[in-house]
Design a protein around this motif. Structure first.
Motif, PDB file in Angstrom:
ATOM      1  N   ALA A  52     -19.181  48.656 131.370  1.00  0.00           N
ATOM      2  CA  ALA A  52     -20.089  49.908 131.858  1.00  0.00           C
ATOM      3  C   ALA A  52     -19.394  51.171 131.417  1.00  0.00           C
ATOM      4  O   ALA A  52     -18.389  51.916 131.275  1.00  0.00           O
ATOM      5  N   GLY A  53     -20.242  51.920 130.779  1.00  0.00           N
ATOM      6  CA  GLY A  53     -20.074  53.412 130.110  1.00  0.00           C
ATOM      7  C   GLY A  53     -19.449  53.563 128.343  1.00  0.00           C
ATOM      8  O   GLY A  53     -19.499  54.163 127.711  1.00  0.00           O
ATOM      9  N   VAL A  54     -19.200  51.900 127.884  1.00  0.00           N
ATOM     10  CA  VAL A  54     -18.635  51.830 126.764  1.00  0.00           C
ATOM     11  C   VAL A  54     -20.195  52.422 125.398  1.00  0.00           C
ATOM     12  O   VAL A  54     -21.073  50.961 125.364  1.00  0.00           O
ATOM     13  N   LYS A  55     -20.403  53.567 124.440  1.00  0.00           N
ATOM     14  CA  LYS A  55     -20.674  53.448 123.797  1.00  0.00           C
ATOM     15  C   LYS A  55     -20.583  53.177 122.209  1.00  0.00           C
ATOM     16  O   LYS A  55     -19.765  52.406 122.094  1.00  0.00           O
ATOM     17  N   ALA A  56     -21.508  52.867 121.284  1.00  0.00           N
ATOM     18  CA  ALA A  56     -21.657  52.808 121.032  1.00  0.00           C
ATOM     19  C   ALA A  56     -21.298  54.429 119.730  1.00  0.00           C
ATOM     20  O   ALA A  56     -21.615  55.082 120.416  1.00  0.00           O
ATOM     21  N   LEU A  57     -20.342  54.112 118.281  1.00  0.00           N
ATOM     22  CA  LEU A  57     -20.301  55.408 118.372  1.00  0.00           C
ATOM     23  C   LEU A  57     -20.695  55.170 116.449  1.00  0.00           C
ATOM     24  O   LEU A  57     -19.961  54.573 115.305  1.00  0.00           O
ATOM     25  N   ALA A  58     -20.866  56.907 116.314  1.00  0.00           N
ATOM     26  CA  ALA A  58     -22.071  56.288 115.058  1.00  0.00           C
ATOM     27  C   ALA A  58     -21.175  57.457 113.944  1.00  0.00           C
ATOM     28  O   ALA A  58     -21.315  58.998 114.931  1.00  0.00           O
ATOM     29  N   ILE A  59     -20.482  57.702 112.618  1.00  0.00           N
ATOM     30  CA  ILE A  59     -20.190  58.889 112.134  1.00  0.00           C
ATOM     31  C   ILE A  59     -20.768  58.786 111.109  1.00  0.00           C
ATOM     32  O   ILE A  59     -21.201  58.124 110.813  1.00  0.00           O
ATOM     33  N   VAL A  60     -21.483  60.324 111.393  1.00  0.00           N
ATOM     34  CA  VAL A  60     -22.378  60.056 109.891  1.00  0.00           C
ATOM     35  C   VAL A  60     -21.650  61.675 109.304  1.00  0.00           C
ATOM     36  O   VAL A  60     -21.617  62.915 109.699  1.00  0.00           O
ATOM     37  N   VAL A  61     -21.346  60.883 107.862  1.00  0.00           N
ATOM     38  CA  VAL A  61     -21.005  62.486 106.776  1.00  0.00           C
ATOM     39  C   VAL A  61     -21.837  62.358 105.393  1.00  0.00           C
ATOM     40  O   VAL A  61     -23.219  62.028 106.031  1.00  0.00           O
ATOM     41  N   GLY A  62     -21.783  63.608 104.953  1.00  0.00           N
ATOM     42  CA  GLY A  62     -22.889  63.910 103.704  1.00  0.00           C
ATOM     43  C   GLY A  62     -23.641  64.662 103.989  1.00  0.00           C
ATOM     44  O   GLY A  62     -23.891  64.950 103.092  1.00  0.00           O
ATOM     45  N   LEU A  63     -23.969  65.362 105.203  1.00  0.00           N
ATOM     46  CA  LEU A  63     -25.036  66.191 105.025  1.00  0.00           C
ATOM     47  C   LEU A  63     -24.516  67.801 104.849  1.00  0.00           C
ATOM     48  O   LEU A  63     -22.947  68.370 105.786  1.00  0.00           O
ATOM     49  N   PRO A  64     -24.678  68.573 104.809  1.00  0.00           N
ATOM     50  CA  PRO A  64     -24.500  70.294 104.563  1.00  0.00           C
ATOM     51  C   PRO A  64     -24.232  70.470 105.642  1.00  0.00           C
ATOM     52  O   PRO A  64     -25.408  70.546 107.188  1.00  0.00           O
ATOM     53  N   PRO A  65     -23.352  71.723 105.968  1.00  0.00           N
ATOM     54  CA  PRO A  65     -23.343  72.333 107.239  1.00  0.00           C
ATOM     55  C   PRO A  65     -24.413  72.910 108.168  1.00  0.00           C
ATOM     56  O   PRO A  65     -24.719  72.710 109.785  1.00  0.00           O
TER      57      PRO A  65
END
Length: 318
Positions: free
Chosen positions: A5-18
């Motif tokens: 319980a409580g374990v989430k998927a992890l999504a890393i998002v890169v390449g977008l401007p600040p």
């Protein structure tokens, strides 16, 4: 697999401007149909060089910190999966290489196109639409990821995606890491047959340390090594553990390489038992140990973990 319980998927998002990273978390949460922790890391606004070495280190450091925190909280597997959403570009390879084969890479290809002299990655609506398209549970991307998850988590005897990247040689000087790299880049379809790779049947006659009457399917590499997936009751060695005296970042990177394959968790202690036929000694073969470097063994088999750590009796430098 039942996840704590409580374990989430992890999504890393890169390449977008600040300017857009602050909105990414909501876009990902809206698109994906499960609990998710989002780590958006800003890239350079420069469309020619969006990824720079310092940013790669920052991205990897954030992922390592999250995984280490969950590890310390005894949540296994944690995260439940790791997705890397990235905008393709000419300087992407150091980024993909840094994440090795422990994330499932998802290219936001549409955002690399140009409109009026700027990439679409600068347009909020285009970014939101691209994220929704790849993360929608009914999308082709998620269908493929589900299929990859099933293969990585499978208890079947022979599964190519579970093999140790550096130590399984499809042919001379061609470790299966080269195939994994082609999958990661999108140069090879995830469901494509791997040329030169076909499971064989092994019994007591071929592998004497197997019980009489036993029959196991396994892959045999170009050097004659037979990669027998260990029985779950015999999992040991904790592929999720590495010595505390190692360099902190390399230590944690090794942890991730041992705990995940293409974004999917591997069971603690998962490894292959690796002998030659007729239980011949392994002393003529040089193995690539991720901790010790090149090694030989005078034993008849060794354990090789998914992060290419080699364990066994009579190991020594060649």
């Amino acid at each position: 697999m039942i996840e704590p319980a409580g374990v989430k998927a992890l999504a890393i998002v890169v390449g977008l401007p600040p300017a857009l990273v602050g909105q990414v978390e909501a876009w990902v949460a809206d698109a994906i149909a499960k609990p998710v922790r989002v780590i958006p890391i800003a890239a350079s606004p420069d469309d020619n060089r969006p990824y720079r070495n310092a940013q790669v280190d920052q991205i990897l450091g954030n992922v390592i910190a999250y995984a280490q925190k969950k590890r310390n909280a005894d949540q296994q597997p944690a995260p439940s999966s790791i997705l890397l959403l990235y905008v393709p570009g000419p300087t992407q390879e150091p980024l993909l290489t840094a994440f090795d084969f422990f994330v499932f890479p998802i290219a936001l290809t549409a955002l690399s196109a140009f409109r009026e002299g700027r990439q679409l990655r600068h347009d909020p609506e285009e970014v939101r639409s691209a994220i929704k398209a790849v993360l929608d549970p009914e999308s082709e991307t998620m269908r493929v990821f589900e299929a990859v998850q099933e293969r990585v988590r499978a208890l079947r005897d022979a599964e190519a995606l579970q093999l140790p990247p550096l130590n399984f040689h499809i042919s001379r000087d061609r470790p299966i890491a080269q195939v994994f790299t082609a999958l990661r880049r999108g140069d090879l379809a995830w469901d494509a047959a791997i040329e030169g790779l076909e499971a064989q049947e092994f019994d007591h006659e071929r592998i004497p340390h197997l019980h009489k009457g036993a029959n196991r399917r396994a892959y045999q590499d170009d050097r004659g090594l037979v990669f027998l997936r260990a029985d779950p009751l015999a999992y040991h060695g904790a592929n999720r553990e590495v010595p505390d005296d190692e360099d902190m970042q390399e230590n944690a990177s090794q942890l991730l390489r041992g705990a995940f394959r293409f974004g999917c968790p591997l069971a603690a202690g998962f490894h292959h038992d690796v002998p030659l036929e007729e239980d011949r000694t392994l002393d003529a073969i040089i193995l690539a140990c991720a901790q010790r470097g090149p090694v030989r063994s005078k034993a008849t088999y060794v354990n090789i973990y998914p992060n290419d750590i080699v364990r066994g009796r009579k190991l020594a430098a060649p």
